[in-house]
Motif scaffolding. Structure first.
Motif, PDB file in Angstrom:
ATOM      1  N   VAL A 128       0.837  -1.206   0.000  1.00 45.27           N
ATOM      2  CA  VAL A 128       0.000   0.000   0.000  1.00 45.27           C
ATOM      3  C   VAL A 128       0.870   1.254   0.000  1.00 45.27           C
ATOM      4  O   VAL A 128       0.629   2.199  -0.770  1.00 45.27           O
ATOM      5  N   ILE A 129       1.888   1.280   0.857  1.00 43.81           N
ATOM      6  CA  ILE A 129       2.779   2.452   0.915  1.00 43.81           C
ATOM      7  C   ILE A 129       3.520   2.621  -0.406  1.00 43.81           C
ATOM      8  O   ILE A 129       3.606   3.734  -0.956  1.00 43.81           O
ATOM      9  N   TRP A 130       4.056   1.517  -0.926  1.00 44.67           N
ATOM     10  CA  TRP A 130       4.809   1.578  -2.185  1.00 44.67           C
ATOM     11  C   TRP A 130       3.907   1.985  -3.344  1.00 44.67           C
ATOM     12  O   TRP A 130       4.253   2.852  -4.155  1.00 44.67           O
ATOM     13  N   CYS A 131       2.735   1.376  -3.431  1.00 44.57           N
ATOM     14  CA  CYS A 131       1.804   1.675  -4.526  1.00 44.57           C
ATOM     15  C   CYS A 131       1.318   3.117  -4.458  1.00 44.57           C
ATOM     16  O   CYS A 131       1.209   3.801  -5.482  1.00 44.57           O
ATOM     17  N   LEU A 132       1.024   3.601  -3.249  1.00 42.24           N
ATOM     18  CA  LEU A 132       0.587   4.986  -3.091  1.00 42.24           C
ATOM     19  C   LEU A 132       1.674   5.948  -3.531  1.00 42.24           C
ATOM     20  O   LEU A 132       1.400   6.966  -4.190  1.00 42.24           O
ATOM     21  N   TYR A 133       2.922   5.635  -3.190  1.00 41.29           N
ATOM     22  CA  TYR A 133       4.044   6.480  -3.614  1.00 41.29           C
ATOM     23  C   TYR A 133       4.150   6.521  -5.138  1.00 41.29           C
ATOM     24  O   TYR A 133       4.355   7.591  -5.732  1.00 41.29           O
ATOM     25  N   VAL A 134       3.973   5.374  -5.792  1.00 43.02           N
ATOM     26  CA  VAL A 134       4.100   5.307  -7.251  1.00 43.02           C
ATOM     27  C   VAL A 134       2.998   6.108  -7.936  1.00 43.02           C
ATOM     28  O   VAL A 134       3.268   6.920  -8.836  1.00 43.02           O
ATOM     29  N   VAL A 135       1.742   5.906  -7.522  1.00 44.59           N
ATOM     30  CA  VAL A 135       0.631   6.585  -8.199  1.00 44.59           C
ATOM     31  C   VAL A 135       0.653   8.092  -7.947  1.00 44.59           C
ATOM     32  O   VAL A 135       0.202   8.876  -8.790  1.00 44.59           O
ATOM     33  N   VAL A 136       1.193   8.520  -6.798  1.00 46.78           N
ATOM     34  CA  VAL A 136       1.284   9.958  -6.524  1.00 46.78           C
ATOM     35  C   VAL A 136       2.405  10.582  -7.330  1.00 46.78           C
ATOM     36  O   VAL A 136       2.238  11.636  -7.963  1.00 46.78           O
ATOM     37  N   THR A 137       3.585   9.960  -7.323  1.00 44.61           N
ATOM     38  CA  THR A 137       4.727  10.530  -8.055  1.00 44.61           C
ATOM     39  C   THR A 137       4.519  10.494  -9.565  1.00 44.61           C
ATOM     40  O   THR A 137       5.006  11.385 -10.279  1.00 44.61           O
ATOM     41  N   GLU A 138       3.796   9.493 -10.058  1.00 46.41           N
ATOM     42  CA  GLU A 138       3.533   9.415 -11.498  1.00 46.41           C
ATOM     43  C   GLU A 138       2.332  10.260 -11.912  1.00 46.41           C
ATOM     44  O   GLU A 138       2.066  10.405 -13.106  1.00 46.41           O
ATOM     45  N   GLY A 139       1.583  10.801 -10.952  1.00 41.97           N
ATOM     46  CA  GLY A 139       0.481  11.698 -11.266  1.00 41.97           C
ATOM     47  C   GLY A 139      -0.794  11.015 -11.718  1.00 41.97           C
ATOM     48  O   GLY A 139      -1.645  11.645 -12.351  1.00 41.97           O
ATOM     49  N   TYR A 140      -0.973   9.730 -11.378  1.00 39.59           N
ATOM     50  CA  TYR A 140      -2.172   9.015 -11.813  1.00 39.59           C
ATOM     51  C   TYR A 140      -3.405   9.425 -11.012  1.00 39.59           C
ATOM     52  O   TYR A 140      -4.531   9.305 -11.512  1.00 39.59           O
ATOM     53  N   ILE A 141      -3.211   9.887  -9.771  1.00 42.01           N
ATOM     54  CA  ILE A 141      -4.349  10.321  -8.955  1.00 42.01           C
ATOM     55  C   ILE A 141      -4.722  11.763  -9.278  1.00 42.01           C
ATOM     56  O   ILE A 141      -5.909  12.096  -9.409  1.00 42.01           O
ATOM     57  N   SER A 142      -3.731  12.630  -9.408  1.00 39.34           N
ATOM     58  CA  SER A 142      -4.017  14.040  -9.701  1.00 39.34           C
ATOM     59  C   SER A 142      -4.567  14.231 -11.107  1.00 39.34           C
ATOM     60  O   SER A 142      -5.294  15.188 -11.368  1.00 39.34           O
ATOM     61  N   ASN A 143      -4.262  13.318 -12.022  1.00 37.96           N
ATOM     62  CA  ASN A 143      -4.750  13.417 -13.400  1.00 37.96           C
ATOM     63  C   ASN A 143      -5.391  12.094 -13.802  1.00 37.96           C
ATOM     64  O   ASN A 143      -4.748  11.231 -14.418  1.00 37.96           O
ATOM     65  N   PRO A 144      -6.672  11.890 -13.460  1.00 34.65           N
ATOM     66  CA  PRO A 144      -7.327  10.596 -13.763  1.00 34.65           C
ATOM     67  C   PRO A 144      -7.367  10.274 -15.251  1.00 34.65           C
ATOM     68  O   PRO A 144      -7.415   9.093 -15.619  1.00 34.65           O
ATOM     69  N   GLN A 145      -7.335  11.280 -16.109  1.00 32.46           N
ATOM     70  CA  GLN A 145      -7.378  11.005 -17.547  1.00 32.46           C
ATOM     71  C   GLN A 145      -6.145  10.260 -18.032  1.00 32.46           C
ATOM     72  O   GLN A 145      -6.180   9.617 -19.089  1.00 32.46           O
ATOM     73  N   SER A 146      -5.072  10.329 -17.243  1.00 39.49           N
ATOM     74  CA  SER A 146      -3.856   9.608 -17.639  1.00 39.49           C
ATOM     75  C   SER A 146      -4.049   8.097 -17.597  1.00 39.49           C
ATOM     76  O   SER A 146      -3.226   7.365 -18.133  1.00 39.49           O
ATOM     77  N   LEU A 218      -5.034  -2.231  -7.388  1.00 38.76           N
ATOM     78  CA  LEU A 218      -4.253  -2.939  -6.375  1.00 38.76           C
ATOM     79  C   LEU A 218      -4.189  -2.152  -5.074  1.00 38.76           C
ATOM     80  O   LEU A 218      -4.240  -2.727  -3.988  1.00 38.76           O
ATOM     81  N   LEU A 219      -4.061  -0.843  -5.175  1.00 38.82           N
ATOM     82  CA  LEU A 219      -4.032   0.000  -3.980  1.00 38.82           C
ATOM     83  C   LEU A 219      -5.328  -0.165  -3.182  1.00 38.82           C
ATOM     84  O   LEU A 219      -5.291  -0.328  -1.949  1.00 38.82           O
ATOM     85  N   LEU A 220      -6.466  -0.145  -3.864  1.00 39.49           N
ATOM     86  CA  LEU A 220      -7.750  -0.301  -3.181  1.00 39.49           C
ATOM     87  C   LEU A 220      -7.901  -1.707  -2.581  1.00 39.49           C
ATOM     88  O   LEU A 220      -8.338  -1.859  -1.439  1.00 39.49           O
ATOM     89  N   GLN A 221      -7.526  -2.719  -3.360  1.00 41.21           N
ATOM     90  CA  GLN A 221      -7.657  -4.095  -2.891  1.00 41.21           C
ATOM     91  C   GLN A 221      -6.761  -4.362  -1.688  1.00 41.21           C
ATOM     92  O   GLN A 221      -7.193  -4.952  -0.687  1.00 41.21           O
ATOM     93  N   TYR A 222      -5.512  -3.932  -1.757  1.00 36.60           N
ATOM     94  CA  TYR A 222      -4.575  -4.178  -0.656  1.00 36.60           C
ATOM     95  C   TYR A 222      -4.972  -3.408   0.600  1.00 36.60           C
ATOM     96  O   TYR A 222      -4.728  -3.876   1.711  1.00 36.60           O
ATOM     97  N   LEU A 223      -5.571  -2.248   0.430  1.00 36.30           N
ATOM     98  CA  LEU A 223      -6.016  -1.486   1.591  1.00 36.30           C
ATOM     99  C   LEU A 223      -7.102  -2.239   2.352  1.00 36.30           C
ATOM    100  O   LEU A 223      -7.067  -2.340   3.587  1.00 36.30           O
ATOM    101  N   ALA A 224      -8.075  -2.782   1.611  1.00 38.22           N
ATOM    102  CA  ALA A 224      -9.140  -3.553   2.257  1.00 38.22           C
ATOM    103  C   ALA A 224      -8.593  -4.827   2.894  1.00 38.22           C
ATOM    104  O   ALA A 224      -8.976  -5.186   4.011  1.00 38.22           O
ATOM    105  N   GLU A 225      -7.685  -5.508   2.191  1.00 36.64           N
ATOM    106  CA  GLU A 225      -7.114  -6.745   2.730  1.00 36.64           C
ATOM    107  C   GLU A 225      -6.264  -6.485   3.969  1.00 36.64           C
ATOM    108  O   GLU A 225      -6.221  -7.308   4.886  1.00 36.64           O
TER     109      GLU A 225
END
Length: 365
Positions: A128-146, A218-225
């Motif tokens: 979760v920590i690693w995945c969150l870091y990746v999606v934030v640094t790559e801008g996938y959350i701030s820009n959903p169209q990506s 994966l971020l959502l699934q791992y958070l619930a698990e």
């Protein structure tokens, strides 16, 4: 390097020897690869095991950017990190879970479930920590169209490819761990089904060039698990503490809704906006060509919805069974308390009536 203290030695290369020394064997293999880096003759081969392959220089406005795509050499890298995962599994088991188990004195069944949840809590929290870091640094959350722009995403940043290779290595390492940990036969089908589903989804996202969507899911699934297995650990230490199961139930429902929404947003509305391209498998646009077909796209969405519906049905069935057991337990406790109270009152009445009554032989007076 010995991960476990053994009361007796086992015959070399026997089944018990392999089970008790598998982490040490894996450590020796990893150490051999690391030593090979020190020599010019073997360094090139050793790098195949350690570093992701198929790097490509992609021209950008600021210069060149090194990115990666997938190929058969990834299997060599995954194999190396399978041994890394086996070593880390043994470290967590030896230096954390076994020490806690000695204090709790759990039964054999609870002991096995405690070890399973303990390993998965460590893995899910790290992921979760690693995945969150990746999606934030790559801008996938701030820009959903990506998530769907410029699909297919053939070229991956280093950290995205390395994340997927490590995820595949972890879930592949879980297969031999069923043998090394001597998992009960009753538990093997359930765990095999779980491992197969994770491998199918992760490998599917990796090979279908849906890595950006896969990271968010994966971020959502791992958070619930993580919350589920954390709740199990707390329950094993204190069976009266079930508050984290309620937290997990809320997180699970929210993540299912977000998962379904993302699938509909990306596959139903995002990918159809990708410009139609001629079929060119060498360029990697085979699946973008398929996703432009409404029949294929709707079939994928239907399968996703059916799978999510089955997951929610199992969750609702589990919650209903859990609540039914809880209320049955509460009602039995109330009946036991009422019976104990009635019994106490009866004893008091008998004692009081015995004080003022006649002796047995003179009851007729």
């Amino acid at each position: 390097m010995a991960f476990r203290r053994r009361a007796k030695s086992h015959p070399l290369f026997s089944q018990e020897f392999l089970i008790h020394n598998h982490a040490d064997i894996g450590f020796c293999l990893v150490l051999s690869v690391l030593i090979a880096l020190m020599f010019e003759v073997t360094a090139k081969t050793a790098f195949l095991f350690i570093l992701p392959q198929y790097n490509v220089s992609v021209p950008t406005a600021d210069g060149e950017l090194v990115q990666y795509h997938y190929g058969l050499k990834d299997l060599v890298t995954i194999l190396f990190y399978i041994f890394i995962a086996i070593i880390l599994h043994a470290v967590v088991q030896e230096y954390a879970l076994d020490k806690i188990n000695r204090r709790l004195h759990l039964s054999k069944v609870k002991h096995s479930k405690f070890n399973e949840s303990g390993q998965l809590v460590a893995f899910h929290l790290t992921s979760v920590i690693w995945c969150l870091y990746v999606v934030v640094t790559e801008g996938y959350i701030s820009n959903p169209q990506s998530l769907w722009e410029n699909y297919p995403h053939v070229y991956l940043p280093y950290q995205v490819k390395f994340f997927y290779l490590c995820q595949l290595a972890y879930w592949l390492h879980a297969l031999p761990e069923l043998y090394f940990q001597k998992v009960r036969k009753e538990e093997i089908p359930r765990q095999l089904r779980c491992i197969a589903l994770y491998l199918l989804h992760i490998a599917g996202a990796y090979l279908l060039n849906l890595t950006r969507l896969g990271l968010i899911l994966l971020l959502l699934q791992y958070l619930a698990e993580f919350f589920f297995h954390m709740a199990r650990l707390v329950y094993f230490t204190d069976e009266n503490n079930e508050k984290l199961f309620n937290v997990w139930a809320v997180v699970f429902v929210v993540t299912r809704l977000f998962t379904l929404t993302l699938y509909i947003l990306v596959i139903g509305f995002g990918l159809p906006r990708v410009e139609s391209q001629a079929l060119d498998p060498e360029r990697g646009n085979f699946f973008s060509f398929l996703f432009n077909n409404i029949l294929f796209r709707m079939s994928v969405l239907l399968l996703v919805c059916l799978f999510q519906a089955s997951v929610m049905w199992r969750f609702i069935h589990f919650q209903l069974r859990r609540w039914r057991e809880y209320w049955n337990e509460q009602s039995s406790r109330k009946r036991a308390a009422a019976a104990a109270s009635t019994k106490q009152q009866t004893k008091l009445l008998k004692r009081d009536s015995g004080t003022f009554s006649s002796p047995p032989g003179f009851a007729f007076l």
